[in-house]
Design a protein around this motif. Structure first.
Motif, PDB file in Angstrom:
ATOM      1  N   UNK A  89      -1.221 -13.226  -3.581  1.00 24.60           N
ATOM      2  CA  UNK A  89      -0.304 -12.129  -3.900  1.00 24.60           C
ATOM      3  C   UNK A  89       1.102 -12.598  -4.255  1.00 24.60           C
ATOM      4  N   UNK A 104      -1.530   0.606  -3.968  1.00 17.15           N
ATOM      5  CA  UNK A 104      -2.973   0.544  -3.790  1.00 17.15           C
ATOM      6  C   UNK A 104      -3.583   1.899  -3.537  1.00 17.15           C
ATOM      7  N   UNK A 137      -1.418   1.078   2.240  1.00  9.97           N
ATOM      8  CA  UNK A 137      -1.334  -0.243   2.852  1.00  9.97           C
ATOM      9  C   UNK A 137       0.011  -0.448   3.512  1.00  9.97           C
ATOM     10  N   UNK A 138       0.230   0.233   4.631  1.00 11.02           N
ATOM     11  CA  UNK A 138       1.513   0.159   5.316  1.00 11.02           C
ATOM     12  C   UNK A 138       1.322  -0.280   6.759  1.00 11.02           C
ATOM     13  N   UNK A 139       2.421  -0.635   7.429  1.00 13.37           N
ATOM     14  CA  UNK A 139       2.384  -1.060   8.828  1.00 13.37           C
ATOM     15  C   UNK A 139       2.918   0.070   9.696  1.00 13.37           C
ATOM     16  N   UNK A 186       3.695   0.609  12.751  1.00 12.91           N
ATOM     17  CA  UNK A 186       4.717   0.448  13.794  1.00 12.91           C
ATOM     18  C   UNK A 186       6.087   0.106  13.223  1.00 12.91           C
ATOM     19  N   UNK A 187       6.154  -0.218  11.935  1.00 13.54           N
ATOM     20  CA  UNK A 187       7.442  -0.582  11.343  1.00 13.54           C
ATOM     21  C   UNK A 187       8.098   0.647  10.709  1.00 13.54           C
ATOM     22  N   UNK A 247       9.115  -5.208   3.374  1.00  9.91           N
ATOM     23  CA  UNK A 247       8.278  -6.221   4.029  1.00  9.91           C
ATOM     24  C   UNK A 247       8.005  -7.368   3.056  1.00  9.91           C
ATOM     25  N   UNK A 252       4.882  -7.780  13.585  1.00  7.94           N
ATOM     26  CA  UNK A 252       4.256  -6.454  13.701  1.00  7.94           C
ATOM     27  C   UNK A 252       3.312  -6.216  12.527  1.00  7.94           C
ATOM     28  N   UNK A 253       3.732  -6.657  11.341  1.00  6.33           N
ATOM     29  CA  UNK A 253       2.885  -6.460  10.160  1.00  6.33           C
ATOM     30  C   UNK A 253       1.603  -7.282  10.295  1.00  6.33           C
ATOM     31  N   UNK A 261      -0.410  -5.542  12.934  1.00  2.00           N
ATOM     32  CA  UNK A 261      -0.763  -4.143  12.709  1.00  2.00           C
ATOM     33  C   UNK A 261      -1.630  -3.926  11.483  1.00  2.00           C
ATOM     34  N   UNK A 262      -1.408  -4.719  10.461  1.00  2.00           N
ATOM     35  CA  UNK A 262      -2.147  -4.532   9.212  1.00  2.00           C
ATOM     36  C   UNK A 262      -2.122  -5.833   8.407  1.00  2.00           C
ATOM     37  N   UNK A 310      -3.939  -7.140   6.259  1.00  2.00           N
ATOM     38  CA  UNK A 310      -4.171  -6.995   4.819  1.00  2.00           C
ATOM     39  C   UNK A 310      -2.850  -6.663   4.115  1.00  2.00           C
ATOM     40  N   UNK A 311      -2.161  -5.647   4.634  1.00  2.00           N
ATOM     41  CA  UNK A 311      -0.885  -5.261   4.036  1.00  2.00           C
ATOM     42  C   UNK A 311       0.079  -6.438   4.062  1.00  2.00           C
ATOM     43  N   UNK A 312       0.077  -7.159   5.170  1.00  2.00           N
ATOM     44  CA  UNK A 312       0.975  -8.311   5.281  1.00  2.00           C
ATOM     45  C   UNK A 312       0.676  -9.308   4.166  1.00  2.00           C
ATOM     46  N   UNK A 313      -0.620  -9.560   3.952  1.00  2.00           N
ATOM     47  CA  UNK A 313      -0.992 -10.535   2.920  1.00  2.00           C
ATOM     48  C   UNK A 313      -0.529 -10.036   1.548  1.00  2.00           C
ATOM     49  N   UNK A 314      -0.788  -8.766   1.288  1.00  2.00           N
ATOM     50  CA  UNK A 314      -0.423  -8.211  -0.013  1.00  2.00           C
ATOM     51  C   UNK A 314       1.085  -8.239  -0.214  1.00  2.00           C
ATOM     52  N   UNK A 359       0.123  -5.115  16.685  1.00  2.00           N
ATOM     53  CA  UNK A 359       0.885  -4.302  15.755  1.00  2.00           C
ATOM     54  C   UNK A 359       1.903  -3.380  16.387  1.00  2.00           C
ATOM     55  N   UNK A 419      -9.928  -3.932   2.145  1.00  2.00           N
ATOM     56  CA  UNK A 419      -9.418  -2.748   2.853  1.00  2.00           C
ATOM     57  C   UNK A 419      -8.601  -1.881   1.905  1.00  2.00           C
TER      58      UNK A 419
END
Ligand SMILES: Nc1ncnc2c1ncn2[C@@H]1O[C@H](COP(=O)(O)OP(=O)(O)OP(=O)(O)O)[C@@H](O)[C@H]1O
Ligand SMILES: Nc1ncnc2c1ncn2[C@@H]1O[C@H](COP(=O)(O)OP(=O)(O)OP(=O)(O)O)[C@@H](O)[C@H]1O
Ligand SMILES: [Mg+2]
Ligand SMILES: [Mg+2]
Lengths: 320, 504, 327, 327
Positions: free
Chosen positions: B74, B86, B90-92, B94-95, B103, C198-199, C202-203, C205-209, C269, D327
């Motif tokens: 990516x 997407x 595709x979010x976190x 807790x943030x 991010x 946290x990312x 928590x997620x 996949x999102x972190x990678x993207x 997360x 995902x």
């Protein structure tokens, strides 16, 4: 700060005090830092101590038990120091580890009776009283050697391997075996002082050694499991010696219906003796039958070998 | 003229058991809106995942401004200025909103994040998206679906992007939001940013699209300009046959049979109140309204998934226990929820299990599952809805977005119910399948099922429903036969509330 | 409209709940043992108790928030105390001891992280393997004996004695704990690294993207946990003047329990460091009250379980009930 | 374009990997101790050792697949052995012992489940609380001593003796284990209960919206785990002819490790019972090989860690990669 004899016991009590040790004296508070009572011998220790203390009207007994974890026990001892008890009885999970704690108590002017697992520096305790792990192993070996007429193969079922006492017992055992050129140690496994691990390790040992002549098991609690494993495998024709001296073991020896022929004592009564000694120190008395002006600084208990011949003498003091 | 911004040639992507892309070509010019069309499972999302550096293609070449480039991960794509919104949020959770937006490229000094800077920048982006009402500091997990969609958009804008890919962005948005989105897209193209826009709503394609590429079974089957390609042709390319979704004819309303579902003065604190309506056997009632109007909550409360603060729900005259999904299901109510991933699907399980889970009793004797029947019946339903692939033993996670939606519907078709609550049933479903779905929903009604339909696509509500309830700010502001309404009228009713919407 | 909805217990509230629990415990302690419980000496005892496991818990918080778990902490603590107290190490003096403890912890952590992040070994299994190996190595090195600190290095042990307390009241150990917590808090809440944790948890996949290097980040998290174990090892050496393979027994469970009761999700997360620290304090305070009241092992254990459950329920109560969120 | 038969949940493959690991271990054992390892007697020893923890692992598999975790298994086993061997209980004969063990286990499990499912207490915390309480109660009842089975009930203990093996080779314990596994396998893979367990663990919210009674189901899962602990308790009594509070020490970690290495997701929703059983066998075989070669504890622990990691890597290798789900 290395200090000399704590004041409590330093002043000469003078002769004649010995006679009436049992008589009520100056009221004292005894602090007792005991181990986690989740094992036959250890709960035996706690029970003996409480029972002994209860016998004296002039004793207030403060117990702190429930942890074998170093920092936790250090905290418990610190709490007892904060409570300003007159004298402390400490059975550490590990002697060397609790040395600083003992030192703190002595520095605070509280004489420490170090029970069993010995502190590292003499300045950390007033009196040490306890068993002799090395000799325990040594006596076991000697007994086995004599019974086997000096030759044969021997197995060892040890206790928790990362405890110092296990190392000492094994060392004593090995040294004892060395005195019999004909004896050789065929195998060793370490259980964890529990019935369950005793059974597991023993069944595997039996599997690994189709034949052998004698077995020393460090601890009668795990011995219960070991004996089961032996019965389950239907194995006979060898001599088993136990350790510590539980009631169950002694009864088995008395009954003489199993391979268990003896057990090497590691008396839980030492706790009672320790409380007694502690009281004397606090009350500035000395021991009977010793022509000393103060309580000795070290008392090592004998690791007697209990056999069918002498079992009746020891049965009453056995822990269950 | 110079080389196009992006050129993809003969892209191939194999998955164990599926050739998702089988030689796709895609050419995107700077400052143009390039639409990507295709049925569910055609390979759109996979293609853009390749473009985002999330999947590495098995074959094919990618040229960026004429230069051949590799997008192994990516970061590479981001470096070229390729950002993506997407299909699945595709979010976190807790943030905070701001932290999510930035991010990976947080404003920071020596590793220490600069919150105030981030919050300010985030606020500006949200404002630009017409959503100053989303506070940058709040946890994303506490935003409703629509709000989260806005945040992912802001996220894409937060990079200084040359190409923004949007995978069905409008799916989670209602009419007014879509208009908003198009405004943004025009701003972007004016700034010479290219946009790849994926949607199943052909009207949208017509409105924003400069160019269009149609995918079918992982291949490019057509490319051109929407302007001079009649809809019919597009659809033909996509489906290889069937024409655009047409709504089945409404039967003459039978002379008022007993209502199957009756809802009385239903309320959920802070979301909706005074909701009363009835649905008769064979009737389809549509709920129209803005995102956030409370339609999902109404369905979820009727279904017992939320405990109503007051009011009653009855099926066939028998009251349903408030806040108890099971008593609702026992009474014959089914719900196809709005958020398929979090509320609907068992992502770790197979298609068959997902379809069968609500109907275990049907093919289990004394608790013993007849797996042959389970798979057979699941396969049957999957086939009926044209789930692609229809193999019931396949992991549902490997299905395309739209196909996952179909699996969810299949679950309730198999279960069979007196009352069926559908929350955005066609979200992410392709044109061809829509036609089938509409017919299917009508048939269900004809077979005596009472149906409540929530959709953010007004035409869908008007075309499919017999009666329409317009929900605004958690209140029913209009009830009437769909026949008497037209789109502008409904939008009027819906929008009115919008001006005050943010004050609720 | 898309305004936020009230959902989930905000962490601040959760912590408020825990503080409430602590207050209640303090009241109980004060009621049962007024003289002994409510005084500076006892506070020092509690805090000292909390220090060692507390430092471990800080590292554990990072790992769990990052979506992992570390069962090897206790064993790593043991190994670092042993390695740091060998004759060889001690010959380099206090510096040698401190340095060794830290390095041992760090390396173990890195090994964990490497296999988990790059070898794709499940964290639970990898760290349980490390647990076994580290303890084994500790026993090997120490020969199962307890290695005491040589007089030459007594200076280190003296830090544990009351005459070395700062301003006569603050034990160096407690100070170390405080520093670790402070640094940890800043790292988790104020740095990009912390927020990214946290990312990653928590997620992923999102972190990678978002272009984060999830693997590298994961590795660092375990390294961090290992480092904390090293620090805890030093603290144990100060406290006990020795090193042994029996140290840190079951720290893994205590630490994880503290983290979870502190409101961190076991699945990652979401979580707070303050919560974890409060969790540790709750547990140590409970133990302290037990000791003060001379409870038997049996009673202690029994009560402990009950108290934990009550504590959690009270905490929920104080933190007010949450509206059921749809997701 | 989509070839069927792959893209499916390939747990069979994982198991193939574990079987490979077992074969390798067998080869090692045979190579190092041909005489002692490769014979029926030793097989019996391994299976017997596997039986007790194995039964616990079956229950644990259900809990973890269902999205939970149970740290109290060891303590519950201990409590059931103690309660079942008190003078009072033993006066009711073998039936009394068996009955008590089962009821104690079941009740503990139900308490766990009730608080987790209805009290919304985090499973990790609730079961760690149960761990403490159950052990405490066990120590209380037994006074920390080992309670041996009275001669009157020797019949029970005799089941462990070789002269009671079925057909002279199958120990009753191993048979019990086999039965529990068989029943468990059917329940998990062939019944609606099993189906629901996967659903509840995979996505509780979705399960709820599909009309499943998630809470009640969760409670049952923990009750089931408790019951397995009761059975394991009986087996331990047979094996050791006694009951003690020290029983089942660290079973929680062993059981969870076996489940995870068996391919079950710690987060729930996916897993196989066969995998868990293979996991148990791997661990017991390792221990057996160690003792046969009479390695020191140090070496054992050290090697154990390394072997576990290698095993997992080998397993991955043999099991080939599973399709990555976007995902
Ligand atoms: N990880 C995977 N493993 C196996 N097959 C996959 C995987 N991901 C996608 N596929 C398959 O690739 C094909 C294309 O999927 P994709 O998500 O690109 O479709 P799409 O065009 O986005 O459909 P939709 O409009 O429903 O989103 C589908 O058949 C899908 O089953
Ligand atoms: N779990 C919740 N708790 C409190 N409020 C909520 C919750 N979920 C949604 N809301 C609020 O209820 C309103 C309706 O939410 P939702 O977006 O589901 O409406 P909707 O009409 O279903 O929109 P759509 O279905 O088009 O997404 C929103 O304002 C949202 O903030
Ligand atoms: Mg898609
Ligand atoms: Mg909605």
């Amino acid at each position: 700060t290395s200090n000399s004899e704590p004041t409590a016991a330093s002043t000469n009590a003078g002769p004649g005090v010995n006679a009436d040790n049992a008589k009520p004296g100056k009221h004292v508070t005894i602090g007792f830092a005991g181990p986690q009572a989740d094992h036959g011998w250890l709960s035996g220790i706690n029970a003996q101590a409480k029972a002994e203390a209860a016998r004296y009207k002039d004793v207030t007994f403060v117990v702190a038990e429930g942890s074998n974890e170093a920092s936790a026990q250090a905290g418990q001892i610190q709490t007892l120091i904060n409570q300003k008890v007159d004298v402390l009885v400490i059975l550490p999970a590990d002697g060397k580890q609790m040395t600083p704690s003992g030192q703190k108590a002595m520095d605070a002017g509280i004489p420490v009776v170090n029970l069993d697992r010995v502190f590292d520096t003499t300045s950390a305790y007033r009196t040490w009283i306890g068993g002799d792990n090395y000799r325990m192993g040594f006596n076991a070996a000697t007994f086995i050697g004599q019974r086997l007429g000096g030759k044969g193969s021997v197995l060892e079922l040890a206790g928790i391997d990362n405890l110092e006492l296990t190392q000492q017992r094994s060392k004593g055992f090995d040294d004892g075996l060395k005195t019999f050129p004909g004896l050789k140690k065929a195998g060793r496994a370490a259980a964890e002082f529990t019935v369950q691990t005793g059974q597991a390790r023993m069944s595997e040992l039996l599997q690994a050694h189709p034949t052998f002549d004698a077995l020393w098991n460090h601890d009668d609690d795990q011995g219960v499991g070991a004996l089961q494993a032996i019965r389950q495998a239907g194995r006979k024709g060898f001599l088993m010696v136990g350790g510590a001296g539980s009631k169950a073991a002694m009864q088995a020896i008395k009954a003489d219906d199993s391979v268990l022929k003896a057990t090497v004592l590691y008396p839980a009564t030492m706790a009672a003796s320790a409380v007694r000694v502690a009281r004397l120190i606090a009350q500035n008395k000395t021991m009977g039958d010793l022509d000393e002006t103060s309580v000795p600084s070290s008392i090592t208990l004998f690791s007697a070998v209990v056999t069918k011949a002498n079992v009746d003498r020891y049965l009453p003091t056995a822990f269950d | 003229m110079d080389a196009p911004l992006l050129e993809m040639r003969g892209i191939v992507k194999e998955f164990p058991g599926a050739r998702a892309l089988d030689g796709v070509d895609l050419t995107v010019r700077a400052g143009a809106v390039h639409c990507l069309l295709g049925q569910n499972g055609a390979g759109k999302s996979t293609l853009i995942r390749v473009l985002a550096g999330m999947h590495t293609p098995d074959a094919g070449e990618i040229r960026w401004r004429g230069e051949p480039v590799a997008l192994p991960q990516p970061t590479a794509a981001l470096r070229y200025g390729i950002t993506t919104i997407y299909q699945e949020l595709d979010l976190v959770p807790a943030l905070s909103v701001a932290e999510n937006i930035f991010l990976g490229h947080e404003p920071s000094t020596a590793g220490f994040g600069r919150r105030r800077t981030a919050d300010r920048a985030a606020a500006e982006l949200l404002d630009r998206l017409g959503h100053a009402d989303i506070p940058p500091g709040v946890e994303v997990g506490r935003l409703p679906a629509a709000g989260q969609q806005i945040v992912s958009m802001a996220r894409a804008l937060s990079y200084d992007a040359r190409l923004i890919v949007m995978d069905e962005p409008s799916a989670a948005l209602a009419h007014d939001e879509v208009a908003n989105l198009f405004r943004i897209i025009r701003e972007l193209t004016e700034a010479d940013v290219a946009v790849v826009y994926i949607s199943h709503r052909l009207a949208e394609i017509r409105e924003v699209g400069d160019e269009v590429t149609v995918l079918k079974d992982g291949r490019t089957v057509a490319a051109g300009r929407p302007a001079d390609t009649p809809t019919a042709t597009l659809v033909a390319h996509m489906t290889g046959g069937s024409s655009e979704a047409r709504f089945p004819a409404r039967p003459e309303p039978a002379d008022a049979p007993e209502p199957v579902l009756s809802v009385r003065d239903l309320a959920l604190d802070g979301v909706f109140r005074d909701v009363s309506f009835e649905v008769r056997a064979g009737e389809i009632v549509g709920l129209a309204g803005l995102v956030g109007a409370g339609r999902s909550e109404i369905l979820e409360t009727v279904y017992g998934a939320r405990r109503a603060s007051s009011g009653t729900v009855a099926v066939d005259g028998r009251a349903v226990r408030a806040g108890s999904v099971r008593s609702a299901v026992r009474a014959g109510v089914g719900l196809a929820p709005e958020e398929r991933k979090s509320q609907g699907l068992l992502m770790l399980a197979s298609v068959g299990v997902n379809i069968g889970i609500a109907s275990l009793a049907r093919y289990a004797r004394l608790g013993w599952v007849d797996r042959r029947r389970e798979n057979a019946e699941a396969a049957e339903q999957a086939g009926a809805l044209g789930v692609q692939p229809a193999d019931p033993r396949r992991g549902v996670a490997t299905l395309s977005g739209g196909n996952q939606q179909k699996v969810l519907l299949a679950r309730w078709l198999l279960h069979g119910c007196r009352v069926l609550l559908l929350d955005e049933p066609t979200r992410g479903v392709d044109v061809g399948a829509r036609a089938e779905l509409y017919a299917l929903i009508r048939d269900l009604a004809a077979s005596g099922v009472a149906i409540v339909l929530v959709s953010s696509e007004v035409p869908e509500v008007l075309g499919l429903a017999d009666r329409v309830l317009v929900v605004r700010e958690g209140r029913i502001v209009h009830t009437g036969p769909a026949a008497d309404l037209d789109e502008p009228h409904v939008l009027g009713l819906v929008m009115d509330g919008h001006t005050q919407g943010s004050t609720r | 409209m898309v305004r936020p909805r009230s959902g989930r217990i905000p962490s601040e509230l959760r912590n408020a709940g825990l503080i409430g629990v602590l207050v209640i415990l303090a009241v109980i302690g004060g009621a049962t043992k007024p003289g002994e419980f409510l005084n500076l000496g006892n506070l020092v005892v509690i805090l000292t108790q909390a220090s060692v496991i507390g430092v471990v818990t800080v590292g554990m918080t990072f790992v769990i928030v990052g979506g992992g778990i570390d069962l090897s902490v206790g064993a790593i603590v043991a190994l670092s105390t042993v390695w740091a107290t060998t004759v060889a190490t001690q010959s380099f003096g206090v510096v040698g001891i401190v340095f060794t403890a830290l390095v041992v912890g760090l390396v173990c952590g890195i090994v964990n992280g490497a296999f988990i992040a790059y070898g794709k070994v499940v964290a639970f299994i990898m760290t349980i393997a490390m647990l076994a190996s580290a303890r084994g190595l500790a026993i090997q090195i120490s020969g199962g004996t307890t290695q005491t600190v040589r007089p030459a290095n007594q200076a280190l042990v003296n830090l544990g004695y009351s005459d070395h307390y700062l301003f006569g009241v603050v034990p160096p150990l407690v100070l170390m704990f405080a520093v670790v917590v402070a640094v940890g808090w800043i790292a988790l809440n104020r740095t990009t690294f912390g927020r990214r944790t946290f990312a990653v948890g928590g997620n992923p996949e999102a972190a990678r993207l978002a272009g984060l290097n999830v693997r590298a980040h994961t590795l660092v998290l375990y390294a961090l946990s290992g480092l904390c174990c090293g620090i805890a090892g030093i603290m144990l050496i100060i406290l006990t003047g020795s090193g042994t393979s029996a140290n840190g027994n079951l720290y893994e469970l205590d630490a994880i329990a503290a983290v979870i009761i502190g409101g961190t999700l076991l699945s990652g997360g979401r979580g707070t460091l303050v919560g974890s620290v409060l969790g540790v304090l709750v547990f140590t305070t409970i133990n302290d009250i037990f000791t003060l009241n001379n409870l038997s092992t049996a009673t202690q254990q029994l009560a402990k379980g009950v108290i934990i459950v009550i504590a959690v329920l009270v905490q929920k109560l104080l933190a007010s009930r949450t509206p059921t969120t749809p997701r």
